[in-house]
Design a protein around this motif. Structure first.
Motif, PDB file in Angstrom:
ATOM      1  N   LYS A   7      17.123   3.639  66.418  1.00  0.00           N
ATOM      2  CA  LYS A   7      18.131   2.606  66.672  1.00  0.00           C
ATOM      3  C   LYS A   7      19.502   3.196  66.365  1.00  0.00           C
ATOM      4  O   LYS A   7      19.758   3.634  65.238  1.00  0.00           O
ATOM      5  CB  LYS A   7      17.855   1.387  65.793  1.00  0.00           C
ATOM      6  N   THR A   9      23.583   2.515  66.350  1.00  0.00           N
ATOM      7  CA  THR A   9      24.570   1.432  66.339  1.00  0.00           C
ATOM      8  C   THR A   9      25.963   2.031  66.203  1.00  0.00           C
ATOM      9  O   THR A   9      26.275   2.670  65.193  1.00  0.00           O
ATOM     10  CB  THR A   9      24.311   0.476  65.154  1.00  0.00           C
ATOM     11  N   GLY A  10      26.753   1.887  67.233  1.00  0.00           N
ATOM     12  CA  GLY A  10      28.140   2.360  67.186  1.00  0.00           C
ATOM     13  C   GLY A  10      28.276   3.844  66.911  1.00  0.00           C
ATOM     14  O   GLY A  10      29.207   4.279  66.227  1.00  0.00           O
ATOM     15  N   ASP A  29      25.203   2.394  71.532  1.00  0.00           N
ATOM     16  CA  ASP A  29      24.158   1.518  70.991  1.00  0.00           C
ATOM     17  C   ASP A  29      22.899   1.738  71.813  1.00  0.00           C
ATOM     18  O   ASP A  29      22.946   1.682  73.038  1.00  0.00           O
ATOM     19  CB  ASP A  29      24.557   0.043  71.102  1.00  0.00           C
ATOM     20  N   GLU A  31      18.323   1.358  71.485  1.00  0.00           N
ATOM     21  CA  GLU A  31      17.051   1.226  70.759  1.00  0.00           C
ATOM     22  C   GLU A  31      15.941   1.763  71.635  1.00  0.00           C
ATOM     23  O   GLU A  31      15.928   1.507  72.837  1.00  0.00           O
ATOM     24  CB  GLU A  31      16.741  -0.250  70.470  1.00  0.00           C
ATOM     25  N   GLY A  64      28.969   5.829  62.608  1.00  0.00           N
ATOM     26  CA  GLY A  64      28.007   4.872  63.138  1.00  0.00           C
ATOM     27  C   GLY A  64      26.686   5.034  62.428  1.00  0.00           C
ATOM     28  O   GLY A  64      26.584   5.791  61.457  1.00  0.00           O
ATOM     29  N   LYS A  65      25.682   4.320  62.919  1.00  0.00           N
ATOM     30  CA  LYS A  65      24.418   4.286  62.198  1.00  0.00           C
ATOM     31  C   LYS A  65      23.279   4.861  63.053  1.00  0.00           C
ATOM     32  O   LYS A  65      23.154   4.508  64.226  1.00  0.00           O
ATOM     33  CB  LYS A  65      24.120   2.827  61.848  1.00  0.00           C
TER      34      LYS A  65
END
Ligand SMILES: Nc1ncnc2c1ncn2[C@@H]1O[C@H](COP(=O)(O)OP(=O)(O)OP(=O)(O)O)[C@@H](O)[C@H]1O
Ligand SMILES: [Mg+2]
Length: 224
Positions: A7, A9-10, A29, A31, A64-65
């Motif tokens: 996943k 994110t950003g 982004d 997944e 980001g993640k």
């Protein structure tokens, strides 16, 4: 839905050269579900390799993640990242990076030995994978004694050896002729599906991308 294998994110990454900064990734982004095979398309320079390096935890400098199998990679130190990479990820690079002093069989055994698989089991798995890829007569060849397509097959077998939850492939057949490329990619997809791994595969080839479960495109630093 079961939790994603990856996943993002950003996810952002820029490179500064002198007084010029290029923002390559500007908030990606994405997944990927367990067992899902995703094609990553985008023109040359759009950031596909940069994104795969991020997901592969190969380089820093990202914001980001990034979560791999529920683990927040940015919260881990180098050693923990290495373990996460070793236990969950497999890689096929555009240029295969095989170990030149080891045979095809040994190259495919190597990642298994690193996670503690017993030698005979590692050898058996390596033999089975290489045979599935049509290399049963090349087990004792070193990379220099193999054709480009054969080397690429060894690299595919090596990436799948530990049955990773996620296989990352950067133009896995990019340096092969079209016919060989189609065949090796077909074999790759069949093996990935067969063992239930998910995959993120960067490619320029729309035809190959159409054979995967989903296609995502990088455009101006984001997934369209
Ligand atoms: N280490 C780096 N330092 C500076 N700029 C970089 C670095 N790595 C990549 N870039 C730049 O980032 C952009 C994206 O590169 P990347 O290799 O991710 O593209 P790509 O989509 O994989 O392209 P290709 O399809 O040609 O492989 C390019 O403009 C490249 O010049
Ligand atoms: Mg690239």
């Amino acid at each position: 839905m079961s939790s994603p294998v990856v996943k993002l994110t950003g996810l952002a990454r820029s490179f500064t050269q002198g007084d010029v900064t290029i923002e390559v990734l500007r908030g990606v982004d994405l997944e990927i579900a367990p067992g899902e095979i995703v094609a990553l398309l985008g023109p040359s320079g759009s950031g596909k390799s940069t994104m795969l390096q991020a997901v592969g935890l190969l380089e820093g400098g990202f914001s980001g993640k990034i979560e791999i199998a529920g683990n927040d990679a940015s919260a881990l130190d180098g050693a923990a990242r290495t373990v996460l990479r070793r236990d969950h990820l497999g890689f096929v690079y555009q240029f295969h990076h095989l170990l030149p002093d080891f045979t095809a069989l040994e190259n495919v055994m190597m990642p298994q030995l690193l996670v503690g698989t017993a030698r005979p089991d590692a050898a058996e798995r390596a033999r089975a994978l290489l045979s599935a890829l049509g290399l049963e007569h090349r087990l004792d060849h070193r990379p220099a004694k193999l054709s480009g397509g054969e080397q690429q097959r060894v690299a595919v077998a090596r990436a799948l050896a530990n049955k990773p939850q996620l296989v990352l492939a950067d133009e896995p057949t990019g340096n092969l002729d079209e016919k060989t490329s189609d065949r090796v990619l077909g074999e790759f997809l069949e093996l990935v599906r067969g063992q239930g791994s998910a995959a993120l595969v960067a490619t320029h080839n729309e035809g190959l991308a159409a054979r995967m479960d989903r296609v995502v495109r990088l455009h101006e630093g984001r997934i369209e």
